[in-house]
Design an enzyme around this catalytic site. Structure first.
Site, PDB file in Angstrom:
ATOM      1  N   TYR A 122     113.287  31.483  -3.086  1.00  0.00           N
ATOM      2  CA  TYR A 122     114.475  32.154  -2.546  1.00  0.00           C
ATOM      3  C   TYR A 122     115.487  32.626  -3.598  1.00  0.00           C
ATOM      4  O   TYR A 122     115.992  33.743  -3.518  1.00  0.00           O
ATOM      5  CB  TYR A 122     115.175  31.208  -1.555  1.00  0.00           C
ATOM      6  CG  TYR A 122     116.595  31.586  -1.221  1.00  0.00           C
ATOM      7  CD1 TYR A 122     116.876  32.648  -0.352  1.00  0.00           C
ATOM      8  CD2 TYR A 122     117.675  30.904  -1.787  1.00  0.00           C
ATOM      9  CE1 TYR A 122     118.185  33.008  -0.056  1.00  0.00           C
ATOM     10  CE2 TYR A 122     118.984  31.250  -1.494  1.00  0.00           C
ATOM     11  CZ  TYR A 122     119.242  32.303  -0.635  1.00  0.00           C
ATOM     12  OH  TYR A 122     120.521  32.655  -0.357  1.00  0.00           O
ATOM     13  N   ASN A 137     124.785  26.913 -15.530  1.00  0.00           N
ATOM     14  CA  ASN A 137     124.047  26.903 -14.265  1.00  0.00           C
ATOM     15  C   ASN A 137     123.346  25.563 -14.167  1.00  0.00           C
ATOM     16  O   ASN A 137     122.510  25.236 -15.013  1.00  0.00           O
ATOM     17  CB  ASN A 137     123.024  28.047 -14.244  1.00  0.00           C
ATOM     18  CG  ASN A 137     122.053  27.956 -13.063  1.00  0.00           C
ATOM     19  OD1 ASN A 137     120.942  28.459 -13.147  1.00  0.00           O
ATOM     20  ND2 ASN A 137     122.449  27.340 -11.979  1.00  0.00           N
ATOM     21  N   GLY A 138     123.691  24.818 -13.126  1.00  0.00           N
ATOM     22  CA  GLY A 138     123.056  23.512 -12.948  1.00  0.00           C
ATOM     23  C   GLY A 138     124.020  22.529 -12.356  1.00  0.00           C
ATOM     24  O   GLY A 138     125.111  22.889 -11.902  1.00  0.00           O
ATOM     25  N   CYS A 192     123.949  29.961  -9.426  1.00  0.00           N
ATOM     26  CA  CYS A 192     124.845  30.371 -10.507  1.00  0.00           C
ATOM     27  C   CYS A 192     124.042  31.214 -11.475  1.00  0.00           C
ATOM     28  O   CYS A 192     122.864  30.963 -11.709  1.00  0.00           O
ATOM     29  CB  CYS A 192     125.464  29.212 -11.296  1.00  0.00           C
ATOM     30  SG  CYS A 192     126.860  28.436 -10.481  1.00  0.00           S
ATOM     31  N   CYS A 250     112.992  19.095  -3.220  1.00  0.00           N
ATOM     32  CA  CYS A 250     113.547  19.554  -1.940  1.00  0.00           C
ATOM     33  C   CYS A 250     112.636  19.147  -0.795  1.00  0.00           C
ATOM     34  O   CYS A 250     113.087  18.956   0.328  1.00  0.00           O
ATOM     35  CB  CYS A 250     113.629  21.072  -1.901  1.00  0.00           C
ATOM     36  SG  CYS A 250     114.613  21.780  -3.171  1.00  0.00           S
ATOM     37  N   GLY A 301     125.335  33.854  -7.115  1.00  0.00           N
ATOM     38  CA  GLY A 301     126.635  33.237  -6.878  1.00  0.00           C
ATOM     39  C   GLY A 301     127.651  34.279  -6.490  1.00  0.00           C
ATOM     40  O   GLY A 301     127.781  35.291  -7.174  1.00  0.00           O
TER      41      GLY A 301
HETATM   42  O1  LIG Z   1     118.533  28.134   7.427  1.00  0.00           O
HETATM   43  P1  LIG Z   1     119.712  28.799   6.813  1.00  0.00           P
HETATM   44  O2  LIG Z   1     120.790  27.824   6.461  1.00  0.00           O
HETATM   45  O3  LIG Z   1     120.240  29.943   7.611  1.00  0.00           O
HETATM   46  O4  LIG Z   1     119.302  29.363   5.374  1.00  0.00           O
HETATM   47  C1  LIG Z   1     118.115  30.028   5.138  1.00  0.00           C
HETATM   48  C2  LIG Z   1     118.304  31.507   5.171  1.00  0.00           C
HETATM   49  O5  LIG Z   1     119.216  31.933   4.147  1.00  0.00           O
HETATM   50  C3  LIG Z   1     118.524  32.660   3.139  1.00  0.00           C
HETATM   51  O6  LIG Z   1     118.792  34.042   3.145  1.00  0.00           O
HETATM   52  P2  LIG Z   1     120.201  34.645   2.687  1.00  0.00           P
HETATM   53  O7  LIG Z   1     120.848  35.276   3.845  1.00  0.00           O
HETATM   54  O8  LIG Z   1     121.028  33.626   1.971  1.00  0.00           O
HETATM   55  O9  LIG Z   1     119.854  35.690   1.539  1.00  0.00           O
HETATM   56  P3  LIG Z   1     119.153  37.120   1.565  1.00  0.00           P
HETATM   57  O10 LIG Z   1     120.100  38.056   2.225  1.00  0.00           O
HETATM   58  O11 LIG Z   1     118.944  37.391   0.124  1.00  0.00           O
HETATM   59  O12 LIG Z   1     117.884  36.965   2.326  1.00  0.00           O
HETATM   60  C4  LIG Z   1     117.055  32.391   3.412  1.00  0.00           C
HETATM   61  O13 LIG Z   1     116.257  33.474   3.018  1.00  0.00           O
HETATM   62  C5  LIG Z   1     116.992  32.188   4.907  1.00  0.00           C
HETATM   63  O14 LIG Z   1     116.964  33.384   5.623  1.00  0.00           O
HETATM   64  N1  LIG Z   2     125.351  26.479  -9.051  1.00  0.00           N
HETATM   65  C1  LIG Z   2     125.690  26.114 -10.271  1.00  0.00           C
HETATM   66  O1  LIG Z   2     124.892  26.175 -11.193  1.00  0.00           O
HETATM   67  C2  LIG Z   2     127.087  25.563 -10.397  1.00  0.00           C
HETATM   68  C3  LIG Z   2     127.581  25.211 -11.779  1.00  0.00           C
HETATM   69  C4  LIG Z   2     128.663  24.139 -11.756  1.00  0.00           C
HETATM   70  N2  LIG Z   2     128.066  22.843 -11.496  1.00  0.00           N
HETATM   71  C5  LIG Z   2     129.741  24.478 -10.745  1.00  0.00           C
HETATM   72  O2  LIG Z   2     129.841  23.851  -9.713  1.00  0.00           O
HETATM   73  O3  LIG Z   2     130.477  25.404 -10.957  1.00  0.00           O
HETATM   74 MG   LIG Z   3     117.005  35.319   3.270  1.00  0.00          MG
END
Ligand SMILES: O=P(O)(O)OC[C@H]1O[C@H](OP(=O)(O)OP(=O)(O)O)[C@H](O)[C@@H]1O
Ligand SMILES: NC(=O)CC[C@H](N)C(=O)O
Ligand SMILES: [Mg+2]
Length: 509
Positions: free
Chosen positions: A323, A181-182, A80, A493, A106
């Site tokens: 990321y 955001n959060g 977000c 994570c 987002g």
């Molecule tokens: O294991 P997965 O569930 O596939 O998720 C991980 C992938 O998704 C993200 O990129 P994304 O396509 O979201 O964004 P980008 O186009 O900015 O790299 C991340 O960089 C990986 O490539």
């Molecule tokens: N990714 C976020 O920060 C989401 C904000 C809020 N919790 C929503 O679900 O809209």
């Molecule tokens: Mg990616």
């Protein structure tokens, strides 16, 4: 114990304002995530929920809702983007630009609220910023004060307009809008409490409880209502509020999510999730909103800063550097580009592979791949081309969309790949959707060997390597990642050490 403190002229030496006490909490929390392999095995990963776990759906309105919760999808849901501007006659247009710069945070919906003649005017919509807004919509948003939001849902359906922020509500002392955001870990508890006492909710988003708590607070003036509310909400929150005459920026005491402050040459204040948004609207970066800080900008652009108590050790989300954020942003005081490049270099030292060259999974894997290539002394090639017309796949709300999106988005360059041994660097594997498809695409394009290198840590490497069909797979060990980033980050994570879990709340109403 002191309840809040006021920062004097933005130094970190606050003085005591009033008093209260707070409890501390540290307990790991795990979510099991099922990962479908190509042999139909199901691998179990520790969840990727970071600081903010996804609450179960148990408030009355959530259960009774007609919304389409088509997927129990436990994963990183942290992004977000928020923006706030005060003191510029083009506030809504600047906000629109800032949201554009934050679009990667987002893609589900966007909204802007402005104030004109003491009335809060809101326009929100599902989809991308460019889909929600056009000239005629922006023409309706007058005034020199605005806030905006791009959404990646953490709680509440992603496809329902009413969940798109900013939210606006009126209470007996005026109107207030919020962009958040959060993720609030005690959302269910708060919502149940409020519903039992007659509150009627309009959305299924955790953010709405914040508005109810502000309205219910007995504190005055408005800023104390916000502080009172922050003492009840737990979890991650970087937020901006708008009232008839104030812009307020707030960051939770752990500083999980980023929030920065800048100024334009005409004196206007700009708040945004990332510095890339400040750059786009020609605002000079002033500083971060400190963890636990509440900043109020008044009509005359005077600014006051308050500090939520007690103060906590910073737990910034390490995934912002891995990321979430753009590489041209400086997040938590550290260049995202430099962090990713460093991850790639260390990965090359830790997990070298015989290869002809290094390629990246674009876009977010590019900087780590460049770092890997430079450290390995190999060339960097564009072995995969990313379509301009597909957004981030990982933050798409459903697996069905993500599956299609990866194939639409990434195409191998046969002339580069054919007959070669390639190292492919990506920033992360979350569900495995991308890496599995990448290996398949590269092999189909004639790659001899595909060695996946991931610039973050993960569990179950052997099984995962089989499941994505790579010739080898290696990750950046968590300890190495920690060496780069140091203290002050949340690594939940990876290690499951969640800094915040729901705790009892002190009610005074
Ligand atoms: O294991 P997965 O569930 O596939 O998720 C991980 C992938 O998704 C993200 O990129 P994304 O396509 O979201 O964004 P980008 O186009 O900015 O790299 C991340 O960089 C990986 O490539
Ligand atoms: N990714 C976020 O920060 C989401 C904000 C809020 N919790 C929503 O679900 O809209
Ligand atoms: Mg990616």
């Amino acid at each position: 114990m002191a309840r809040i403190q006021i920062f004097s002229s933005f130094t970190e030496k606050p003085h005591v304002f009033s008093s209260h006490s707070f409890s501390s909490f540290t307990r790991p929390y795990y979510f099991p995530v099922h990962f479908k392999t190509n042999t139909s095995k199901s691998l179990k990963f520790q969840s990727k929920i970071s600081c903010a776990y996804k609450p179960t759906l148990n408030s009355a309105s959530e259960i009774n809702s007609n919304e389409n919760f088509n997927e129990i999808d436990d994963k990183l849901r942290e992004e977000c983007g928020v923006a706030g501007i005060y003191g510029d006659p083009e506030a809504s247009r600047l906000c629109y630009l800032a949201l554009h710069a934050l679009q990667h945070r987002g893609q589900e919906g966007a909204g802007i609220v402005t104030v004109h003649d003491n009335i809060l005017k809101s326009i929100t919509g599902l989809g991308l910023v460019s889909e929600v807004f056009n000239e005629s919509k922006l023409d309706q948003l007058h005034g020199n004060l605005s806030i905006g939001h791009v959404r990646y849902s953490t709680s509440g359906s992603s496809s329902v307009l009413k969940n798109i922020q900013p939210f606006v509500a009126s209470y007996r002392f005026g109107s207030v809008g919020i962009a958040h955001n959060g993720n609030l870990v005690n959302y269910n508890l708060l919502r149940n409490f409020l519903e039992e006492r007659g509150s009627i909710f309009n959305t299924s988003s955790d953010t709405e409880v914040i508005l109810h708590l502000i309205a219910k607070s007995k504190a005055r003036p408005f800023i104390l209502r916000i502080i009172d509310t922050c003492e009840k909400i737990q979890g991650a929150y970087s937020m901006v509020f708008i009232t008839e005459d104030k812009l307020v920026a707030v960051r939770d005491p752990y500083g999980f999510r980023p929030l920065v402050m800048g100024r334009r040459s005409n004196g206007a204040y700009v708040f945004a999730s990332e510095t890339c948004a400040l750059d786009l609207v020609d605002a000079t970066f002033e500083r971060e909103v400190y963890p636990g800080e509440v900043i109020v900008v008044e009509k005359d652009l005077s600014v006051q800063s308050f500090c939520l108590m007690p103060r906590r050790d910073r737990k910034a989300c390490v995934f912002e550097h891995i990321y979430f954020s753009l590489p041209n942003s400086v997040v938590f005081g550290l260049s995202v580009y430099q962090a990713r490049s460093e991850f790639g270099k260390i990965l090359a030292m830790e997990s070298p592979a015989e290869c002809d060259f290094v390629i990246a999974v674009p876009y977010s894997g590019v900087v780590a791949a460049l770092g890997y290539a430079s450290e390995a002394g190999k060339s960097f090639e564009l072995g995969l081309i990313r379509s301009h017309y597909v957004g981030r796949t990982f933050i798409e709300p459903t697996q069905g969309i993500r599956d299609i999106a990866v194939e639409l988005k990434l195409a191998p360059v046969k002339a580069v790949i054919e007959g070669k041994n390639v190292v492919v660097v990506d920033d992360s594997i979350v569900r495995g959707t991308t890496s599995k498809k990448i290996v398949k695409l590269l092999k189909e394009a004639g790659a001899k060997e595909v060695h996946m290198r991931i610039a973050t840590d993960i569990l179950s490497v052997e099984q995962l390597c089989d499941s994505i069909g790579a010739d080898s797979l290696a990750f950046l060990p968590l300890e190495k990642l920690k060496n780069v980033m140091g203290d002050g980050y949340c690594y939940a994570c990876f290690d499951g050490k969640y800094p915040v879990l729901p705790q009892p709340v002190e009610w005074d109403y």
